[in-house]
Write an enzyme that holds these catalytic residues in place. Structure first.
Site, PDB file in Angstrom:
ATOM      1  N   SER A 561       0.729  -1.074   0.057  1.00 43.53           N
ATOM      2  CA  SER A 561       0.146  -0.204   0.009  1.00 43.53           C
ATOM      3  C   SER A 561       0.535   1.120  -0.591  1.00 43.53           C
ATOM      4  O   SER A 561       1.616   1.815  -0.858  1.00 43.53           O
ATOM      5  CB  SER A 561      -0.451  -0.421   0.857  1.00 43.53           C
ATOM      6  N   GLU A 655     -10.134  -3.667  -5.742  1.00 41.83           N
ATOM      7  CA  GLU A 655      -9.570  -3.133  -4.666  1.00 41.83           C
ATOM      8  C   GLU A 655      -9.599  -1.298  -5.027  1.00 41.83           C
ATOM      9  O   GLU A 655      -9.838  -1.328  -6.118  1.00 41.83           O
ATOM     10  CB  GLU A 655      -8.006  -3.809  -4.050  1.00 41.83           C
ATOM     11  N   HIS A 685      -6.634  -5.943  -0.013  1.00 43.31           N
ATOM     12  CA  HIS A 685      -6.572  -4.959  -0.497  1.00 43.31           C
ATOM     13  C   HIS A 685      -5.276  -5.674   0.082  1.00 43.31           C
ATOM     14  O   HIS A 685      -5.158  -6.644   1.922  1.00 43.31           O
ATOM     15  CB  HIS A 685      -6.642  -3.259   0.125  1.00 43.31           C
TER      16      HIS A 685
END
Length: 712
Positions: A561, A655, A685
């Site tokens: 991320s 996502e 995710h």
């Protein structure tokens, strides 16, 4: 069908009107002897206005209210503009209806006038109820009991009905007191108070002010820490000298306004926590009886209005033969939404009442950042204002979005992915969200360390790289060697959450996959440490690793991320600085575009429990603050990727951030970067955090093969 409603506040009156609109009879029981002119200004945003429009009441509301042009948020001491939410005609077009500022008494009068006088019974004190298969009986003090088919408790935060249904629960005091005052227009002549939300914020205190009767009456809500007012002054009429003492250091325009206050009344700011049930057979709660909230999203009235419309719609739809089912679905549709609003309102209270200089600076920087990427302030207001209950009630009940901003009925295809989905969905509690980034930070670490504890046989050592704290993780049985591959890992969490400790379990699996070590970095977090703090730490950690004797050709950068975005920004920085590049970069579900321009953020709204636009904007703005978000070192998607080392990229189709990966892939190919892409279906995710997912094992095997290739 006959519905009994206890409480003639905004929720109860609107419910009776909506029921009559649907052809259902209703009687309101109100203990006050008359609906007198009480309270001060309130706000009816678009999500409430659309209901009043449907009930034929908007014109009457518009005639007695003011439509603000904007919310202007300023520093209380110097008047500097901090944040603007556009409203007026622009806002009405965006949100589907205007936001109205109105005197509470005026709105109550409009609602009461829309009902036959005999349907509102004043001076009747409800003491409790009984119910059976045929109906509900409301017991009253000094009078005849009333009978109906269902009972709706709209009797406020101290609801008698709620207490009988579910017992006593705590009413929480926010440690904030609220002064309310009204100033006639003639006293404000010569003071520049446009028809806007004129708001000021200072250490631990706020001034929320606006016109509520056009050019006639001005409303002030002034909040202060509870310790600034002596308890003996906690009466309906407060001591004006104490009010002025709490606001003694105002910028000139605010001071001129406050000097015109002659009288004010004082109340504490109270709330209750969300509860798991509202309904018992033929009895249910609504408004403040169900979800009493603090006023700093200005949604108390609007949520009661939404309740009223859904309740009336459900009773009409199911009819007299299925009343219990109607009330159950009413709760199913409303409770997840109001829980989210309750928590959001408390988070706003915390945000606007910051008292420490560094936290105020961080908040103001975040607001500045939000204006860069969100000029209509949708990330702040869309989840309340953009909700058209008239349309939403036509959709299946399971499509309502709760605390995680995910549809309640969203299901995955496999039990493993459903398990991961549910874990993400429950990662943060309502209390975590209500406490702002502090609560979310604690919640995220709890989520990681509870669900993904490090195995006992994992070797974990403290490390310091270039002055940056880190943890060196080595798989069981592995030994140090000069030619071992080392992964330099950056955890996710939107630059605002996460820690090296929380990523140890995943770091152990990365170390095993590459047959070496994984060093996970405790870089500084926003909003206390905005850009470039995290990037500076990443650069120092990389150079510290190299200086410790690890060759760049044996280093793999890694992140998930936002950690992937940081790894990419690090590689771009090293290229610009002329440092030797690492052997490769592992980017799992990267957050690489902090402008939030990716199409998937909107396309998959309500489907991703780990990331949604509101939270992503909050995190992104907390990080870059006053810096330009398109800077490639903030949003590496916009960087010149030419010359970067091999890139291993993976993301989940479906996502919110999938567009970041798909665009990175395209740009990497255009820049002739050696890029490997592993798309994943039916997952979540940063799925690699979840060791039980088959796709996690497959991806780590792919990383193992890729790592051997790029490190030689």
């Amino acid at each position: 069908m006959h519905v009994l409603i206890v409480g003639a506040g905004i929720a109860g009156l609107t419910a009776a009107i909506a029921l009559r609109h649907k052809g259902i009879d209703a009687t309101i029981i109100e203990q006050a002897p008359q609906l007198s002119e009480i309270g001060a200004g309130i706000q009816i945003a678009s999500n409430g206005s659309v209901v009043l429009r449907e009930l034929g009441l908007e014109q009457a509301v518009a005639a007695k209210s003011v439509i603000p042009k904007s919310f202007d948020m300023r520093d209380i001491r110097n008047g500097k503009l901090l944040y603007v939410s556009p409203l007026g005609e622009e806002g009405a077009q965006r949100w589907g209806a205007p936001l109205y500022n109105i005197h509470r008494a005026d709105l109550i009068e409009i609602l009461a006038d829309a009902l036959p006088s005999e349907s509102v019974r004043l001076g009747v004190h409800c003491t409790g109820f009984t119910q059976d298969d045929k109906g509900v009986t409301v017991h009253v003090e000094d009078g005849d009991d009333l009978h109906g088919h269902v009972l709706i408790a709209a009797d406020g935060i101290h609801s008698v009905i709620r207490k009988q249904l579910f017992g006593e629960d705590d009413v929480h005091f926010s440690n904030i007191l609220m002064w309310r005052a009204l100033i006639p227009a003639e006293k404000l002549e010569g003071i520049d108070l446009d028809e806007r939300g004129n708001y000021w914020f200072g250490p631990g205190r706020t001034l929320i002010t606006y016109w509520i009767r056009p050019k006639n009456l001005y409303s002030i809500l002034a909040s202060v820490p509870s310790g600034e007012v002596h308890r003996e002054s906690w009466t309906e009429s407060g001591d004006i000298d104490e009010l002025r003492a709490s606001f003694a250091d105002l910028e000139p325009r605010a001071q001129a306004m406050m000097d015109q206050i002659d009288t004010a009344f004082l109340t504490g700011m109270f709330y209750r926590d969300p509860i798991d049930r509202w309904t018992d057979r033929r009895v249910t709660l609504m408004g403040d009886a169900a979800h009493p909230m603090v006023p700093f999203l200005a949604q108390g009235a609007c949520q009661g209005i939404e309740d009223a419309w859904v309740l009336a719609t459900m009773l009409e739809h199911y009819g007299e033969d299925n009343l219990e089912t109607a009330l159950e679905e009413y709760e199913q549709r409303r409770r997840p939404r109001t829980t989210r609003v309750q928590s959001g309102a408390r988070a706003m209270v915390k945000l606007v009442h910051e008292s420490e200089p560094e936290r105020i600076k961080a908040r103001n920087g975040r607001w500045k950042g939000m204006q860069h990427i969100d000029p209509m302030t949708e990330a702040t207001w869309a989840f309340v204002w953009d909700y058209n209950v008239l349309e939403e009630v036509k959709r299946p009940a399971g499509e309502v979005q709760g605390l995680s901003a995910t549809r309640e009925d969203k299901k995955m295809e496999r039990p493993e992915s459903q398990r991961a989905f549910d874990m993400w969905k429950s990662a943060f509690t309502a209390e975590d969200v209500a406490r702002g980034h502090d609560g979310m930070r604690e919640g995220y670490d709890r989520f990681l360390t509870t669900h993904f504890p490090a195995p006992d046989d994992l070797s974990v050592e403290n490390a310091e790289l270039g002055g940056v704290e880190a943890l060196r993780v080595r798989a069981a049985g592995a030994t140090a060697a000069d030619n071992r591959t080392t992964v330099l890992h950056f955890h996710g969490g939107g630059y605002m959450l996460g820690s090296a400790k929380g990523s140890v379990e995943y770091a152990g699996r990365l170390a095993k996959a590459v047959g070496g070590d994984c060093v996970t970095v405790d870089y500084r977090l926003a909003p206390e440490n905005p850009y470039p703090a995290a990037l500076d730490d990443a650069v120092d950690a990389y150079r510290g690793l190299v200086n410790s004797g690890v060759a760049p050709s044996r280093i793999l950068l890694s992140g998930e991320s936002s950690g992937s975005g940081l790894a990419l920004a690090l590689a771009l920085t090293l290229k610009m600085a002329g440092d030797k590049q690492p052997a490769g970069i592992i980017a799992i579900c990267p957050f690489a575009d902090l402008t939030l321009s990716g199409a998937s953020i909107k396309e998959f709204a309500g489907q991703d429990p780990a990331a949604n636009r509101d939270t992503l904007a909050f995190m992104a703005a907390s990080y870059f603050q006053e810096h330009e978000p398109r800077d490639p070192l903030v949003s590496p998607l916009f960087g010149d990727l030419k010359g970067l080392p091999p890139l291993f990229l993976s993301a989940v189709e479906g996502e919110s951030l999938y567009s970041d990966s798909s665009r990175l892939l395209e740009r990497a190919r255009e820049a002739d970067v050696d890029v490997t892409m592993v798309p994943v279906k039916d997952s979540v995710h940063v799925y690699t955090l979840f060791p039980f997912l088959p796709e996690t094992t497959e991806t780590l095997n792919e990383i193992s093969r890729w790592a051997r290739r790029v490190t030689g």
